[in-house]
Design an enzyme around this catalytic site. Structure first.
Site, PDB file in Angstrom:
ATOM      1  N   GLY A 178      -5.541  -7.127 -10.340  1.00  0.00           N
ATOM      2  CA  GLY A 178      -6.488  -6.707 -11.369  1.00  0.00           C
ATOM      3  C   GLY A 178      -7.724  -6.074 -10.755  1.00  0.00           C
ATOM      4  N   SER A 205      -2.249  -6.159  -4.441  1.00  0.00           N
ATOM      5  CA  SER A 205      -3.299  -5.285  -4.962  1.00  0.00           C
ATOM      6  C   SER A 205      -4.646  -6.013  -4.863  1.00  0.00           C
ATOM      7  CB  SER A 205      -2.952  -4.849  -6.380  1.00  0.00           C
ATOM      8  OG  SER A 205      -3.796  -3.827  -6.833  1.00  0.00           O
ATOM      9  N   TRP A 206      -5.413  -6.129  -5.959  1.00  0.00           N
ATOM     10  CA  TRP A 206      -6.646  -6.901  -5.890  1.00  0.00           C
ATOM     11  C   TRP A 206      -6.384  -8.295  -5.346  1.00  0.00           C
ATOM     12  CZ3 TRP A 206     -11.513  -8.013  -5.423  1.00  0.00           C
ATOM     13  CH2 TRP A 206     -11.968  -9.293  -5.781  1.00  0.00           C
ATOM     14  N   ASP A 209       2.075   5.137  -2.237  1.00  0.00           N
ATOM     15  CA  ASP A 209       1.021   4.475  -3.013  1.00  0.00           C
ATOM     16  C   ASP A 209      -0.229   5.352  -3.025  1.00  0.00           C
ATOM     17  OD1 ASP A 209      -0.891   2.837  -4.132  1.00  0.00           O
ATOM     18  OD2 ASP A 209      -0.238   1.032  -3.062  1.00  0.00           O
ATOM     19  N   HIS A 240       2.472   2.012  -5.642  1.00  0.00           N
ATOM     20  CA  HIS A 240       1.697   0.797  -5.895  1.00  0.00           C
ATOM     21  C   HIS A 240       2.483  -0.209  -6.731  1.00  0.00           C
ATOM     22  CE1 HIS A 240      -2.191  -1.177  -5.615  1.00  0.00           C
ATOM     23  NE2 HIS A 240      -2.088  -1.533  -6.884  1.00  0.00           N
TER      24      HIS A 240
END
Length: 318
Positions: A43, A115-116, A271, A299
């Site tokens: 996120g 990711s985050w 990505d 991604h």
């Protein structure tokens, strides 16, 4: 095709009071006597999903999933403009993870983030390396300001029409240098119509960036329930307009703190959200990490990327 483990229900779940009026949702799946592991979602603001449970071998893992502050089933929810985000920072999330570990009586655990979630995983592990057994990271990010600038400006050279729409979603005075802060202000607006439009603009841009990926699907960000859309956009704008409260380059600089912790980094060659150079830099600075760059993945991943992640988790379960 790389098969995830079958769907599974948690055998325990709850809400943990972490202070500041915040309660985070958590659940545990798999084998109560298995190897402890925690899933750190992306996120910021995505929340954990039932699909995340299926990455862990239920016979060998005691898998912990949780929703970070303001997201998923945690309360208060960031979709409510009255929810105070001043108590929602990277340091707060690190402290929440440590409090959850203590609450569940876990001495050390494997960290799996993407990711985050990879940024939060690295930040936690560098703060508490003695509490970490191994680390698996997909779609590596360190949320440096240079990476944020790439995602919300630089990559626009590939999608100029979509980026112009994203830029024009904020008042003209905030378009040069203050774009993300401009969105953060819109997401705090008292008018629900303003917040909803800003959230749509933000997620439409996120969709555009992954649209060229070979294995992506349409509207992967915008096809979410309305409250999830609002929380995602508000938390992303909040975190990224502040550089996630991380000193620029600190996670790379302090990668030596991870010495002795085995890691697997898995990143898609295609990505565009976060080019593979970030994963490459981290692998060179972390002596015990192994980097796999997946040629057909972006991604959002691919079958080959999923197979590498599952293989790493399976190997660490031994």
């Amino acid at each position: 095709m790389a098969e995830l483990y079958p769907p599974i229900e948690p055998y325990e779940h709850g809400m943990l009071d972490v202070g500041d009026g915040q309660r985070i949702y958590w659940e545990i799946c798999g084998n109560p006597a298995g190897k402890p592991a925690v899933m750190v979602h992306g996120g910021p603001g995505s929340g954990c999903s039932t699909g995340h449970r299926r990455s862990f071998d239920p016979e060998r893992y005691r898998a912990v999933l949780f929703d970070q502050r303001g997201s998923g089933r945690s309360t208060p929810h960031a979709s409510d403009p009255a929810t105070d985000l001043s108590v929602n920072t990277t340091d707060h999330l690190i402290a929440d993870m440590e409090r959850l570990r203590e609450h569940l009586g876990i001495d050390r655990w494997l960290l799996f983030g993407g990711s985050w979630g990879s940024t939060l995983t690295l930040a936690y592990a560098q703060r508490y390396p003695h509490r970490v057994t191994e680390i698996v990271i997909a779609s590596v990010t360190m949320t440096r300001r240079s990476e944020i600038d790439w995602l919300y400006r630089g990559v626009g050279r590939f999608f100029p029409e979509a980026w112009e729409r994203f830029r024009d979603g904020v008042p003209e005075a905030h378009r040069d240098g203050g774009l993300l802060a401009g969105y953060a202000r819109l997401m705090d607006n008292a008018d629900s119509a303003v917040r909803e439009q800003a959230a749509r603009d933000w997620l439409t841009w996120e969709d555009a960036v992954v649209s060229a990926e070979p294995n992506g699907r349409r509207n992967i960000f915008t096809d979410r329930p309305p409250a999830a859309v609002l929380a995602f956009a508000r938390l992303c704008a909040h975190y990224f307009s502040h550089g996630a409260w991380l000193e620029e380059g600190a996670l790379l600089r302090d990668a030596g703190k991870l010495a002795g912790i085995r890691g697997v980094l898995v990143h898609g060659r295609q990505d565009l959200s976060g080019p593979a150079g970030t994963a490459w830099e981290l692998a060179r600075a972390w002596p015990d990490a192994q980097l796999s760059i997946i040629e057909d993945a972006g991604h959002t991943g691919s079958d080959a990327m999923r197979a590498r992640i599952l293989g790493a988790l399976d190997a660490f379960a031994r």
